[in-house]
Design a protein around this motif. Structure first.
Motif, PDB file in Angstrom:
ATOM      1  N   SER A 124     -24.977 -25.286 -17.747  1.00 60.13           N
ATOM      2  CA  SER A 124     -26.144 -24.778 -17.451  1.00 60.13           C
ATOM      3  C   SER A 124     -26.794 -23.530 -17.611  1.00 60.13           C
ATOM      4  N   VAL A 125     -27.844 -23.980 -17.533  1.00 61.22           N
ATOM      5  CA  VAL A 125     -28.879 -22.221 -17.001  1.00 61.22           C
ATOM      6  C   VAL A 125     -28.142 -22.029 -15.879  1.00 61.22           C
ATOM      7  N   LEU A 126     -27.566 -20.189 -15.734  1.00 60.65           N
ATOM      8  CA  LEU A 126     -27.149 -19.571 -14.059  1.00 60.65           C
ATOM      9  C   LEU A 126     -28.114 -18.523 -13.860  1.00 60.65           C
ATOM     10  N   LEU A 127     -29.283 -17.961 -15.151  1.00 66.78           N
ATOM     11  CA  LEU A 127     -29.719 -17.222 -15.176  1.00 66.78           C
ATOM     12  C   LEU A 127     -31.195 -17.648 -15.461  1.00 66.78           C
ATOM     13  N   ARG A 128     -32.552 -16.503 -15.097  1.00 67.87           N
ATOM     14  CA  ARG A 128     -33.469 -17.083 -16.634  1.00 67.87           C
ATOM     15  C   ARG A 128     -34.184 -15.493 -16.326  1.00 67.87           C
ATOM     16  N   SER A 129     -34.457 -14.489 -16.729  1.00 71.40           N
ATOM     17  CA  SER A 129     -34.855 -12.880 -16.227  1.00 71.40           C
ATOM     18  C   SER A 129     -36.596 -13.846 -15.761  1.00 71.40           C
ATOM     19  N   GLU A 130     -36.861 -14.947 -16.541  1.00 71.14           N
ATOM     20  CA  GLU A 130     -39.053 -14.352 -16.455  1.00 71.14           C
ATOM     21  C   GLU A 130     -38.832 -15.623 -14.875  1.00 71.14           C
ATOM     22  N   ALA A 131     -38.376 -15.800 -14.691  1.00 74.01           N
ATOM     23  CA  ALA A 131     -37.616 -16.553 -13.500  1.00 74.01           C
ATOM     24  C   ALA A 131     -38.815 -15.497 -12.307  1.00 74.01           C
ATOM     25  N   ALA A 132     -39.594 -16.422 -11.322  1.00 74.19           N
ATOM     26  CA  ALA A 132     -40.829 -15.912 -10.101  1.00 74.19           C
ATOM     27  C   ALA A 132     -39.597 -15.060  -9.290  1.00 74.19           C
ATOM     28  N   GLU A 133     -38.415 -15.603  -9.363  1.00 76.93           N
ATOM     29  CA  GLU A 133     -37.917 -14.433  -7.878  1.00 76.93           C
ATOM     30  C   GLU A 133     -37.599 -13.178  -8.945  1.00 76.93           C
ATOM     31  N   TYR A 134     -37.972 -12.958  -9.659  1.00 75.49           N
ATOM     32  CA  TYR A 134     -37.542 -11.767 -10.363  1.00 75.49           C
ATOM     33  C   TYR A 134     -38.626 -10.615 -10.970  1.00 75.49           C
ATOM     34  N   GLY A 135     -39.601 -11.446 -10.328  1.00 72.72           N
ATOM     35  CA  GLY A 135     -41.211 -10.596 -11.213  1.00 72.72           C
ATOM     36  C   GLY A 135     -41.468 -12.044 -11.877  1.00 72.72           C
ATOM     37  N   GLY A 136     -40.986 -12.168 -13.071  1.00 70.36           N
ATOM     38  CA  GLY A 136     -41.646 -13.008 -14.427  1.00 70.36           C
ATOM     39  C   GLY A 136     -42.247 -13.944 -13.867  1.00 70.36           C
ATOM     40  N   PRO A 137     -42.608 -14.514 -15.218  1.00 65.68           N
ATOM     41  CA  PRO A 137     -44.097 -15.630 -14.703  1.00 65.68           C
ATOM     42  C   PRO A 137     -43.588 -17.330 -14.321  1.00 65.68           C
ATOM     43  N   ARG A 138     -42.170 -17.313 -14.564  1.00 66.51           N
ATOM     44  CA  ARG A 138     -42.234 -18.743 -14.425  1.00 66.51           C
ATOM     45  C   ARG A 138     -41.900 -18.930 -13.505  1.00 66.51           C
ATOM     46  N   HIS A 139     -42.619 -20.933 -12.857  1.00 70.54           N
ATOM     47  CA  HIS A 139     -42.645 -20.627 -11.990  1.00 70.54           C
ATOM     48  C   HIS A 139     -41.667 -21.970 -11.381  1.00 70.54           C
ATOM     49  N   GLU A 140     -41.807 -22.475 -13.127  1.00 69.39           N
ATOM     50  CA  GLU A 140     -40.764 -23.508 -13.062  1.00 69.39           C
ATOM     51  C   GLU A 140     -38.729 -23.407 -13.993  1.00 69.39           C
ATOM     52  N   ALA A 141     -39.030 -24.639 -14.259  1.00 66.38           N
ATOM     53  CA  ALA A 141     -37.393 -24.097 -15.195  1.00 66.38           C
ATOM     54  C   ALA A 141     -37.228 -23.438 -16.399  1.00 66.38           C
ATOM     55  N   GLY A 142     -38.622 -24.298 -17.019  1.00 69.29           N
ATOM     56  CA  GLY A 142     -39.243 -24.038 -18.221  1.00 69.29           C
ATOM     57  C   GLY A 142     -38.859 -24.992 -18.929  1.00 69.29           C
ATOM     58  N   PRO A 143     -38.722 -24.884 -20.042  1.00 73.40           N
ATOM     59  CA  PRO A 143     -37.688 -25.569 -21.535  1.00 73.40           C
ATOM     60  C   PRO A 143     -36.107 -25.129 -21.922  1.00 73.40           C
ATOM     61  N   ALA A 144     -35.194 -24.882 -21.357  1.00 73.04           N
ATOM     62  CA  ALA A 144     -33.774 -25.362 -21.727  1.00 73.04           C
ATOM     63  C   ALA A 144     -34.427 -24.501 -23.060  1.00 73.04           C
ATOM     64  N   GLY A 145     -34.430 -25.059 -24.184  1.00 77.32           N
ATOM     65  CA  GLY A 145     -34.020 -24.180 -25.242  1.00 77.32           C
ATOM     66  C   GLY A 145     -35.068 -23.409 -26.198  1.00 77.32           C
ATOM     67  N   GLU A 146     -36.034 -22.670 -25.141  1.00 75.69           N
ATOM     68  CA  GLU A 146     -36.907 -21.937 -25.469  1.00 75.69           C
ATOM     69  C   GLU A 146     -36.767 -20.785 -24.819  1.00 75.69           C
ATOM     70  N   LEU A 147     -36.673 -19.568 -25.376  1.00 72.86           N
ATOM     71  CA  LEU A 147     -37.109 -18.362 -23.960  1.00 72.86           C
ATOM     72  C   LEU A 147     -38.382 -17.993 -25.096  1.00 72.86           C
ATOM     73  N   ALA A 148     -39.037 -17.355 -24.059  1.00 74.26           N
ATOM     74  CA  ALA A 148     -40.184 -16.983 -23.499  1.00 74.26           C
ATOM     75  C   ALA A 148     -39.748 -15.069 -24.215  1.00 74.26           C
ATOM     76  N   PRO A 149     -40.301 -14.415 -24.511  1.00 66.39           N
ATOM     77  CA  PRO A 149     -40.815 -13.081 -25.036  1.00 66.39           C
ATOM     78  C   PRO A 149     -40.392 -12.238 -24.131  1.00 66.39           C
ATOM     79  N   PHE A 150     -39.558 -11.510 -24.709  1.00 67.04           N
ATOM     80  CA  PHE A 150     -38.423 -10.756 -24.367  1.00 67.04           C
ATOM     81  C   PHE A 150     -37.590 -10.693 -22.803  1.00 67.04           C
ATOM     82  N   GLU A 151     -37.072 -12.700 -23.032  1.00 63.42           N
ATOM     83  CA  GLU A 151     -36.394 -13.521 -21.964  1.00 63.42           C
ATOM     84  C   GLU A 151     -35.150 -12.878 -22.759  1.00 63.42           C
ATOM     85  N   PHE A 152     -34.337 -12.902 -20.972  1.00 66.08           N
ATOM     86  CA  PHE A 152     -33.205 -13.484 -21.432  1.00 66.08           C
ATOM     87  C   PHE A 152     -32.728 -14.252 -20.106  1.00 66.08           C
TER      88      PHE A 152
END
Length: 95
Positions: free
Chosen positions: A55-83
């Protein structure tokens, strides 16, 4: 788990930056955790994708961390500089 760990620098798709892949733990320690870091400035697909009971436990681009993702996003892809942190489904996921 101080014994069962690996670190790899993987090449992304053609024209994308590398992915730092850190893995730690195994069945003997209650499960493994994996952290993937996109070190490039373009989106990148994960080599081999995400397979197995994970399971995905954490994404750095999640809105809760100030990132632009407001949805889970594709699990098999990372945005620029995302972890992304992956682990067993029984572990607590962070927003």
């Amino acid at each position: 788990d101080l014994e069962d760990r690996t670190v790899r620098l993987r090449e992304g798709d053609q024209g994308t930056g590398p992915i730092l892949d850190l893995a730690r733990g195994g069945a003997s320690s209650g499960g493994s955790v994996r952290a993937l870091f996109n070190l490039g400035d373009r989106p990148v697909r994960l080599p081999g994708g995400i397979t197995g009971e994970i399971s995905v436990l954490l994404r750095s681009e999640a809105a809760e961390y100030g990132g632009p993702r407001h949805e889970a996003g594709p699990a098999g892809e990372l945005a620029p500089f995302e972890f992304m942190v992956l682990g067993p489904p029984s572990w607590r996921a962070f927003p």
